[in-house]
Design a protein around this motif. Structure first.
Motif, short mmCIF file in Angstrom:
data_model
loop_
_atom_site.label_atom_id
_atom_site.label_comp_id
_atom_site.label_asym_id
_atom_site.label_seq_id
_atom_site.Cartn_x
_atom_site.Cartn_y
_atom_site.Cartn_z
N TYR A 85 13.22 144.75 100.38
CA TYR A 85 14.04 144.74 101.60
C TYR A 85 13.19 145.07 102.82
O TYR A 85 13.33 144.43 103.88
N ARG A 89 12.82 142.24 105.62
CA ARG A 89 13.62 142.50 106.81
C ARG A 89 12.92 143.45 107.79
O ARG A 89 13.39 143.64 108.91
N LEU A 159 16.54 137.30 99.20
CA LEU A 159 16.64 137.53 100.64
C LEU A 159 16.16 136.33 101.43
O LEU A 159 16.72 136.00 102.48
N ARG A 164 18.41 135.12 107.73
CA ARG A 164 18.93 136.17 108.62
C ARG A 164 20.22 135.78 109.32
O ARG A 164 20.87 136.62 109.94
N GLU A 167 23.52 137.76 108.44
CA GLU A 167 23.44 139.15 108.91
C GLU A 167 23.58 139.22 110.43
O GLU A 167 24.27 140.10 110.96
N THR A 185 24.25 141.78 103.02
CA THR A 185 22.91 141.73 102.42
C THR A 185 22.93 142.10 100.95
O THR A 185 22.37 141.38 100.11
#
Length: 267
Positions: A85, A89, A159, A164, A167, A185
């Motif tokens: 993560y 991110r 992911l 993105r 999110e 997520t």
């Protein structure tokens, strides 16, 4: 059917046969009646399964391997998920270098990795007088190291597949960062986390090369006990143990695939 279709199906069938033939052969050997494996078999019996369970070293090592695989998978998956993560991110320098470092254990043979961990444990013992070699905490730490690369790879893939945009959309609609993580997520990471847990458990449960460098009296895993048994016996008991081990792993994969499509995550 066209010749190319026939050839492709024959190739696929031959590939499956080559993969399954060793497993079928081991399962067949496990029911041979004679104590010394030879062809043709003199008869069939399930005696060797009872013989394997009656031996204390197999029963205790089987339980130890289950505990070791479960604990190391839990620790490794938790650590690897947090690392994945942060890599995917986070916004800091060296993210790709960190990813390469965490994936590096997959590039080393098990014997090399076990030797390196053994030397590290010995140096820690000499530096702070803390024995780690041939202890359960040492085995757990080493096997957790096997789980981290699988987790980083699979969770990072989950992911990356999410992107993105979902999110950012949730954040633009007023969701707080914790809500975005828990409601958007984390559910998207579930498939990668489950797949990582399954593969980490299997990698720990079946590991021999690295484990044999770190075990000691009272802490021998099932693969190590199987190798030790083979040094003095040639009966089908090991085939029975190997068959049970294969069935256990197959059931674990089927159950995991029932809830999460492993082929979608690992492809």
């Amino acid at each position: 059917m066209r010749p190319t279709t026939v050839a492709r199906r024959l190739l696929v069938g031959a590939t499956y046969a080559a993969l399954l033939l060793p497993l079928v052969t081991v399962a067949w050997l496990s029911v041979f009646a004679q104590p010394i494996m030879s062809f043709p078999p003199e008869g069939y019996s399930l005696h060797w399964y009872a013989n394997a369970w009656s031996k204390p070293q197999f029963a205790s090592s089987f339980v130890l391997s289950l505990q070791l695989a479960a604990i190391s998978a839990l620790l490794g998956v938790g650590t690897g998920t947090a690392a994945a993560y942060a890599i995917e991110r986070g916004r800091f320098r060296g993210r790709r270098a960190l990813s390469a470092l965490l994936l590096s254990p997959l590039a080393f043979p098990g014997v090399v990795l076990g030797t390196g961990i053994y030397v590290f444990f010995v140096r820690v013992d000499n530096a702070i007088d803390l024995q780690i070699v041939a202890t359960l905490p040492g085995l757990i730490a080493a096997h957790a190291l096997l789980a981290i690369p699988w987790t980083v790879r699979l969770v990072s893939a989950s992911l990356q597949g999410l992107g993105r945009a979902p999110e950012e959309a949730a954040a633009n609609l007023g969701a707080r960062p914790l809500t975005v993580f828990l409601r958007v997520t984390l559910p998207s990471m579930r498939a990668g986390i489950v797949a990582a847990a399954v593969f980490s458990f299997i990698a720990s449960f079946e590991n021999l090369e690295m484990t044999m460098m770190l075990t000691g009296p009272g802490y021998a895993t099932l693969p190590v006990e199987m190798l030790s048994y083979l040094n003095f016996n040639m009966d089908p008991t090991l085939a029975a143990v190997g068959t049970v081990q294969t069935v256990l792993i197959a059931v674990l994969l089927l159950v995991a695939d029932r809830f999460v499509s492993l082929s979608r995550v690992t492809s």
